[in-house]
Scaffold this motif. Structure first.
Motif, PDB file in Angstrom:
ATOM      1  N   PRO A 220     -58.781   2.996 -67.332  1.00 56.14           N
ATOM      2  CA  PRO A 220     -58.173   2.169 -66.281  1.00 56.14           C
ATOM      3  C   PRO A 220     -58.068   0.702 -66.722  1.00 56.14           C
ATOM      4  O   PRO A 220     -58.970   0.153 -67.365  1.00 56.14           O
ATOM      5  N   LEU A 221     -56.943   0.076 -66.402  1.00 55.31           N
ATOM      6  CA  LEU A 221     -56.733  -1.345 -66.697  1.00 55.31           C
ATOM      7  C   LEU A 221     -56.431  -2.104 -65.414  1.00 55.31           C
ATOM      8  O   LEU A 221     -55.637  -3.032 -65.396  1.00 55.31           O
ATOM      9  N   THR A 222     -57.093  -1.695 -64.325  1.00 53.71           N
ATOM     10  CA  THR A 222     -56.811  -2.271 -63.012  1.00 53.71           C
ATOM     11  C   THR A 222     -58.096  -2.842 -62.417  1.00 53.71           C
ATOM     12  O   THR A 222     -59.193  -2.622 -62.928  1.00 53.71           O
ATOM     13  N   GLY A 223     -57.934  -3.573 -61.309  1.00 46.86           N
ATOM     14  CA  GLY A 223     -59.090  -4.134 -60.624  1.00 46.86           C
ATOM     15  C   GLY A 223     -59.393  -5.549 -61.083  1.00 46.86           C
ATOM     16  O   GLY A 223     -58.710  -6.107 -61.947  1.00 46.86           O
TER      17      GLY A 223
ATOM     18  N   PRO B 226     -66.695  -4.466 -68.249  1.00 40.73           N
ATOM     19  CA  PRO B 226     -66.821  -3.236 -69.032  1.00 40.73           C
ATOM     20  C   PRO B 226     -65.983  -2.083 -68.474  1.00 40.73           C
ATOM     21  O   PRO B 226     -65.634  -2.068 -67.296  1.00 40.73           O
ATOM     22  N   VAL B 227     -65.651  -1.143 -69.360  1.00 38.78           N
ATOM     23  CA  VAL B 227     -64.758  -0.050 -69.015  1.00 38.78           C
ATOM     24  C   VAL B 227     -65.422   1.286 -69.329  1.00 38.78           C
ATOM     25  O   VAL B 227     -66.018   1.449 -70.394  1.00 38.78           O
ATOM     26  N   ALA B 228     -65.305   2.212 -68.406  1.00 39.65           N
ATOM     27  CA  ALA B 228     -65.647   3.607 -68.654  1.00 39.65           C
ATOM     28  C   ALA B 228     -64.361   4.421 -68.526  1.00 39.65           C
ATOM     29  O   ALA B 228     -63.373   3.963 -67.952  1.00 39.65           O
ATOM     30  N   ALA B 229     -64.376   5.609 -69.073  1.00 38.42           N
ATOM     31  CA  ALA B 229     -63.182   6.446 -69.034  1.00 38.42           C
ATOM     32  C   ALA B 229     -62.873   6.888 -67.608  1.00 38.42           C
ATOM     33  O   ALA B 229     -63.775   7.251 -66.847  1.00 38.42           O
ATOM     34  N   ARG B 230     -61.587   6.866 -67.247  1.00 41.22           N
ATOM     35  CA  ARG B 230     -61.184   7.516 -65.996  1.00 41.22           C
ATOM     36  C   ARG B 230     -61.115   9.031 -66.216  1.00 41.22           C
ATOM     37  O   ARG B 230     -61.607   9.804 -65.413  1.00 41.22           O
ATOM     38  N   HIS B 231     -60.487   9.425 -67.332  1.00 38.99           N
ATOM     39  CA  HIS B 231     -60.421  10.837 -67.699  1.00 38.99           C
ATOM     40  C   HIS B 231     -60.721  10.961 -69.194  1.00 38.99           C
ATOM     41  O   HIS B 231     -60.190  10.183 -69.988  1.00 38.99           O
TER      42      HIS B 231
END
Length: 457
Positions: A395-398, A417-422
């Motif tokens: 995700p690249l939103t928020g 930080p980013v975790a996988a959406r799928h």
């Protein structure tokens, strides 16, 4: 143009698909199709999409190849952040933890692999190796227990049959209860390759051979393991050049620096990849590159143990494949390849300047570089037709991405930080909407707590 054949999975309408293929193609508004476990098509908004049994909406997201973890010790999540071991360097840390790890058994190996591989999948990892080198007497078949966990979860898995043959009485660091003799180690290595190693291009399980380190195995075991790996056509892995203490140990014990020792025992080959590689000299970097010896870069672990900064740019320029590793959870304590990729990017900038390491460089190390370390270039670590159907939707939103409009790949590592959406492995979702798909996590976390308390008692 003809309508493409029906696919099993279609990931569509991405903000950007970054393929990390030979041409480093990037496709705004792109889609990826997977059929029978392999990528069957890629395209942009102008290309006709195939029908698919399942469609995943990737609007507002970056799609990358699945990340490849090239060094880990999954069992160590049972002793994560263990207070008595937190302030020493590598050798102090090992001596403190070996007696706890001597309590490992098949239940411990299964549950640590289940929890650790789930953690990795949440961070976008689709293929992981593991280096399990503690095999207590009476502990059972720990590697097969790990393989069972990976198969239950649907994670692509490259466990290594680790080993230690020198205990304290022989001048090594581990206690007697976790070392084995050379013949026992080699026989079990051959057994595990015969039982689990799949040579097909879409293989879910492959085995490598991995004596632990120069200070925990005999020279003869290193040489005989290299010979066995050649006979069985499997890969070789060990720790090397991790700390300056290791340099001193090798000079005192062998009269040789670690890279010279590696050459002496027949490991200077493109069959080999090494964990850490923090302290090679410039000449040794060139030798490793010329031999196409791979390096598993473990930036968080190297910092948390005070080991140093690996010469990643120099190794890559010399021709050595460089991948990423989260390392054992008892040292790095977190198993996110996104975090390791970001840290690798930051370390690269710290060593050589702001322009020296981009997010694309870090993504390439985390994907193509890892594939090369594991001997799977063209099979994993890229999105191309015929490659394994492993990919991540990020995700690249928020709030974290507000204003990041110009470059989705740089935003992916700079923001967060980013975790996988799928997370997709072999064409199947193992993480969907940020949640592991396999239903057993809560139960396994309860088992993990019980086993951790037993080990740490």
């Amino acid at each position: 143009m003809d309508t493409p054949a029906r696919a099993d999975l279609l990931v569509a309408d991405a903000e950007l698909v970054t393929t990390v293929d030979d041409a480093r193609r990037e496709i705004p508004g792109g889609w990826v199709a997977v059929t029978d476990g392999a990528i069957s098509g890629l395209g942009g908004p102008a290309d006709p999409e195939p029908d698919a049994a399942r469609r995943v909406d990737a609007r507002g997201c970056l799609v990358t190849p699945g990340l490849v973890n090239t060094h880990h010790h999954l069992y160590q999540n049972l002793t994560r952040a263990f207070a008595p071991a937190l302030t020493g360097g590598l050798f102090d840390w090992l001596v403190t933890l070996y007696p706890l790890w001597a309590r490992l058994d098949e239940e411990a190996a299964y549950v640590s692999a289940y929890v650790g591989l789930t953690e990795l999948a949440l961070g976008g990892c689709t293929t992981s190796t593991d280096h399990l080198y503690v095999h207590p007497r009476g502990g059972g078949d720990l590697i097969s227990a790990e393989v069972a966990a990976a198969r239950d979860l649907g994670i692509r898995f490259h466990p290594t049959r680790g080993s230690m043959s020198l205990s304290v009485k022989d001048g090594g660091l581990p206690p007697d209860s976790v070392v084995q003799d050379d013949d026992e180690i080699l026989a079990d290595s051959a057994r595990l390759v015969d039982l689990h190693h799949d040579r097909s291009p879409l293989a879910m399980t492959r085995i490598a051979l991995a004596p632990c380190s120069p200070f925990s195995v005999s020279t003869e075991l290193m040489s005989r393991t290299a010979e066995l790996a050649g006979q069985l056509d499997v890969r070789l892995h060990t720790h090397l050049c991790e700390t300056q203490d290791e340099d001193a140990f090798c000079l005192e014990t062998f009269g040789r620096r670690p890279v010279d020792y590696l050459s002496d025992v027949g490991w200077m080959t493109d069959r080999t990849w090494l964990a850490h590689v923090v302290w090679p000299s410039p000449d040794e970097v060139e030798r490793l590159g010329a031999a196409r010896v791979g390096a598993a870069h473990c930036p968080s672990s190297n910092m948390i143990l005070g080991s140093g900064l690996s010469p990643v740019g120099e190794l890559r320029a010399a021709g050595a494949p460089v991948g990423l590793g989260v390392d054992g959870s008892a040292s790095a304590d977190s198993a996110s390849l996104w975090l390791e990729a970001r840290t690798a990017m930051l370390q690269g900038k710290l060593r050589h300047g702001a322009g020296s390491m981009s997010a694309r460089d870090a993504l390439e190390i985390a994907t193509r570089g890892g594939a090369a370390c594991l001997g799977r270039a063209g099979e994993i670590g890229e999105l191309s037709v015929g490659a394994c159907g492993d990919l991540v939707v990020w995700p690249l939103t928020g709030p974290a991405f507000a204003g990041a409009l110009s470059d989705p790949v740089e935003a992916w590592l700079r923001c967060g930080p980013v975790a996988a959406r799928h997370t997709v492995v072999n064409g199947r979702l193992v993480v969907a909407d940020g949640v592991p798909v396999h239903p057993g996590l809560d139960e396994q976390l309860a088992v993990h707590r019980r086993v951790s308390e037993r080990l740490q008692a």
